[in-house]
Design an enzyme around this catalytic site. Structure first.
Site, PDB file in Angstrom:
ATOM      1  CG  ASN A   1      -0.326   0.024   2.529  1.00  0.00           C
ATOM      2  OD1 ASN A   1       0.862   0.346   2.635  1.00  0.00           O
ATOM      3  ND2 ASN A   1      -1.069  -0.308   3.557  1.00  0.00           N
TER       4      ASN A   1
ATOM      5  CG  ASP B   1      -6.647  -8.576   4.069  1.00  0.00           C
ATOM      6  OD1 ASP B   1      -5.432  -8.314   4.018  1.00  0.00           O
ATOM      7  OD2 ASP B   1      -7.318  -8.495   5.113  1.00  0.00           O
TER       8      ASP B   1
END
Ligand code: ATP
Ligand code: M7B
Length: 490
Positions: free
Chosen positions: A202, A276
Site C-alpha cells: 500500500n 486483503d
C-alpha cells in the site's frame, strides 16, 4: 467478457494462503450517556460479530471468490482461537492446517462502535516470532501443501509467522515447484530472494521501501508513477501493484509504462481489509493466466465491492461477475436484496417471486415469466446455482453455467431482478422477499412445493400458471441428442 473467462478458470484452482490469522470482533451498540469516571461514552452493546481478519480474511476472500484454499497460520489454544476457527469453518475453510500453540495468544482486533461510529479498536495477541518447534510444524505443512497448490498468497502483517526460516523454505519450494506467488507484506524486503510473481504494497509500505516522503491525496499518484518502477528491482519481482486506497492502484511491470487503475472513491470510513481482497483477486487472476494489467483491474474490481460495505468483509464470485458484466438486474448479495425489497415496499409495489434452473431458456419459460410479471409490479427470479442443479438433475446438468443463465434471464423485459441461490429450496430467499405472489409453472401442483406453507405463513399467495405443453429443457436436450447422435460426425 475476457475478464470473466479467468473467473471461470480460477474456480478450479487451489491456493495456499499463509500469514497472521486474526479474529476481527465487532461490538456494536448505542450510547446515550457519559461515564462518571472519565468523559467517555458508555456504549450499550447490542450485537457482537466475529469475522476472520488479517491473513484469515485473505483466505476467506479466496474461498468466496470460488477457489479452493489451504490456510496456514498459527493461533493460540485460547477462546479467541476457537472463535476464529468457527468463523473459518462457517465459510467452508478447513482449519486442519492451523497450528494451535500453547505459547501464543490468538491475535484479536476488537472494534467498538456506537450508532455505526467506530469509537475504539483494542488489540491483543502474540506478535513475536513463532518458536522453533512451531516453525518446524509449519515447515512440514508447507512442504506437504506447496507442491499440490497452484498458487500461494502471503499476507504478512509482521506478527511473527513469516520468520526467516519460513521465508527460506518458501524460497526453496518456489525454486523446486515454481508457482504464482503474490506477497502482501509489511516487510517486503525479506522476500527479495523468493522469486515472487507480484507484490502489493500500500502507499505507506511503498514510500518506506522507496525511501521517499509522504504526500497527501491525489499528489501521491504522480509521486508513485515517478518512483514506483524501482520496486521491481528492490524486491526482484515481475509486477508491483501499489494500492493508494481512495486513489486506486498503480501497476508496474518490467518494460511497460506505469498503468493507473482509478477507483470510485467511497466515503465508507469503516471499510477495512480491501487490501486483503485486492491481493486475493490479484493472486487468482494471475494464477488463472491473466496478464498483469488485466489481473490488477480484476483485483481492483474485487476491492471496489468490499469498500462499499462496513467492516471486514469478502467479495463473492457472483458480485464480481455482476460488477464485470455491468448487469443491473443481477442482485448478488442478500444484503442488497434487502435494500431493493425495502425500496419497492416503500413504493407499495406488488412483488412476484419465482425460482428455477432456467437452463436453455425456451418458450415455456418466456411465456410463464411474462404471465408472472403481469400478476404484480416487480418480478424477482431466484436462479439455482450450478451445484444445486447437479444435485437436482444429475451430473450432466446444467448445460448453461450460472453466469450465462443469469445474463440470459436479465435480458428479458419481464424480469426485474435475478438472484442466484445455492440452497436446495428458495426458503431463505422467500423469507427475505416475503413475496405477495409466489409463482410456479404448471408442471407443479401446490402439494409438490415445500415452499407453500412458508408463503402462506408470510401472508403471500401461491399461483400455478398454465403449462406450455411439450416444451422443456429435458425435451430439448433429448431432441438434440437423438438428432445429432444419428448424424455422421463432422
Ligand atoms: N476509500 C476508498 N474508495 C474507493 N476505493 C478504495 C478505497 N479504499 C480502498 N479502495 C480500493 O481498495 C484497494 C486497496 O486499498 P488500500 O490501498 O487501502 O490497501 P491496504 O492499505 O492494503 O488495505 P487494508 O489494510 O484495509 O486491507 C485500492 O487500490 C482501491 O481499489
Ligand atoms: O496491522 P494491524 O493494524 O496491527 O492489524 C490489521 C488490522 O489493521 C486489519 O487489517 C486489515 O487489512 C484486515 O486484514 C483486517 O482484518 C485487520 O483487522
Amino acid at each position: 467478457m475476457i475478464a470473466q473467462q479467468y473467473l471461470d478458470k480460477w474456480t478450479n484452482l487451489h491456493v495456499l494462503a499463509i500469514g497472521e490469522a486474526m479474529l476481527d470482533c465487532y461490538l456494536e451498540g448505542t450510547s446515550n450517556r457519559l461515564c462518571r469516571e472519565a468523559p467517555v461514552p458508555i456504549v450499550d452493546i447490542n450485537s457482537l460479530k466475529d469475522v476472520p481478519g488479517g491473513a484469515a480474511n485473505t483466505a476467506a476472500n479466496i474461498a468466496r471468490l470460488g477457489a479452493s484454499v489451504s490456510f496456514l497460520s498459527v493461533i493460540g489454544t485460547d477462546l479467541e482461537g476457537d472463535r476464529l476457527k468457527r468463523t473459518l469453518q462457517e465459510r467452508g475453510i478447513s482449519t486442519h492446517n492451523l497450528i494451535a500453540s500453547t505459547q501464543r495468544q490468538t491475535l484479536l482486533k476488537q472494534r467498538i462502535s456506537s450508532d455505526s461510529q467506530l469509537l475504539l479498536r483494542c488489540d491483543r495477541g502474540s506478535t513475536e516470532n513463532i518458536d522453533p518447534q512451531i516453525e518446524n510444524q509449519l515447515i512440514e505443512n508447507l512442504n506437504r501443501l506447496y507442491p499440490t497448490c497452484d498458487a500461494t498468497v502471503i499476507s504478512d502483517y509482521g506478527g511473527g509467522i513469516l520468520t526467516p526460516r519460513i521465508i527460506q523454505t518458501i524460497a526453496q519450494l518456489q525454486t523446486q515447484y515454481p508457482r504464482t506467488i503474490v506477497v502482501d507484506s509489511k516487510q517486503l524486503k525479506n522476500f527479495q530472494f523468493v522469486n515472487i510473481t507480484a507484490i502489493k504494497p500500500n502507499y505507506q509500505q511503498a514510500i518506506q521501501l522507496l525511501e521517499i516522503s509522504a504526500l497527501k491525496g491525489k499528489e501521491r499518484i504522480q509521486q508513485i508513477v515517478d518512483w514506483g518502477a524501482k520496486l521491481l528491482d528492490l524486491i526482484n519481482t515481475q509486477l508491483a501493484a501499489v494500492t493508494l486506497d481512495a486513489e486506486g492502484a498503480i501497476i508496474f511491470e518490467r518494460n511497460n509504462p506505469p498503468y493507473i487503475i482509478p477507483s470510485h472513491p467511497t466515503s465508507n470510513s469503516q471499510a477495512t481489509g480491501a487490501g486483503d481482497t485486492f491481493v486475493s483477486g490479484l493472486t487468482l487472476a494471475l494464477a488463472a493466466g491473466a496478464a498483469g494489467k488485466l489481473a490488477a483491474s480484476i483485483a481492483s474490481a474485487t476491492a471496489a465491492i468490499v469498500v462499499t460495505q462496513p467492516g471486514t468483509t469478502t467479495c463473492s464470485l457472483s458480485a464480481l461477475h455482476q460488477s464485470l458484466s455491468g448487469n443491473q438486474k443481477l442482485v448478488v448479495s442478500r444484503e442488497s436484496l434487502v435494500t431493493s425489497i425495502q425500496e419497492h415496499r416503500n413504493w407499495k409495489h406488488k412483488i412476484v417471486f419465482t425460482n428455477g434452473c432456467f437452463d436453455l431458456l425456451h418458450l415455456g419459460h418466456v411465456t410463464y415469466l411474462k404471465q408472472a410479471k403481469q400478476l404484480g409490479d416487480i418480478l424477482i427470479v431466484g436462479v439455482n446455482s450450478d451445484e444445486s442443479i447437479r444435485q437436482l438433475k444429475g451430473a450432466n446438468r446444467p448445460v448453461n453455467c450460472l453466469s450465462d443463465r443469469l445474463a440470459i434471464l436479465s435480458a428479458l423485459e419481464s424480469v426485474d431482478y435475478v438472484i442466484p441461490f445455492a440452497e436446495s429450496t428458495p426458503s431463505e430467499l422467500i423469507k427475505i422477499i416475503r413475496p405477495d405472489i409466489y409463482v410456479k409453472g404448471g408442471d407443479y401442483t401446490p402439494e409438490m412445493l415445500p415452499e407453500v406453507p412458508l408463503i402462506e405463513e408470510l401472508g403471500g399467495e401461491v399461483k400455478i400458471l398454465p403449462y406450455v405443453s411439450n416444451i422443456s429443457t429435458t425435451a430439448i436436450v433429448n431432441r438434440i441428442y437423438q438428432t445429432f447422435s444419428k448424424l455422421p460426425s463432422i
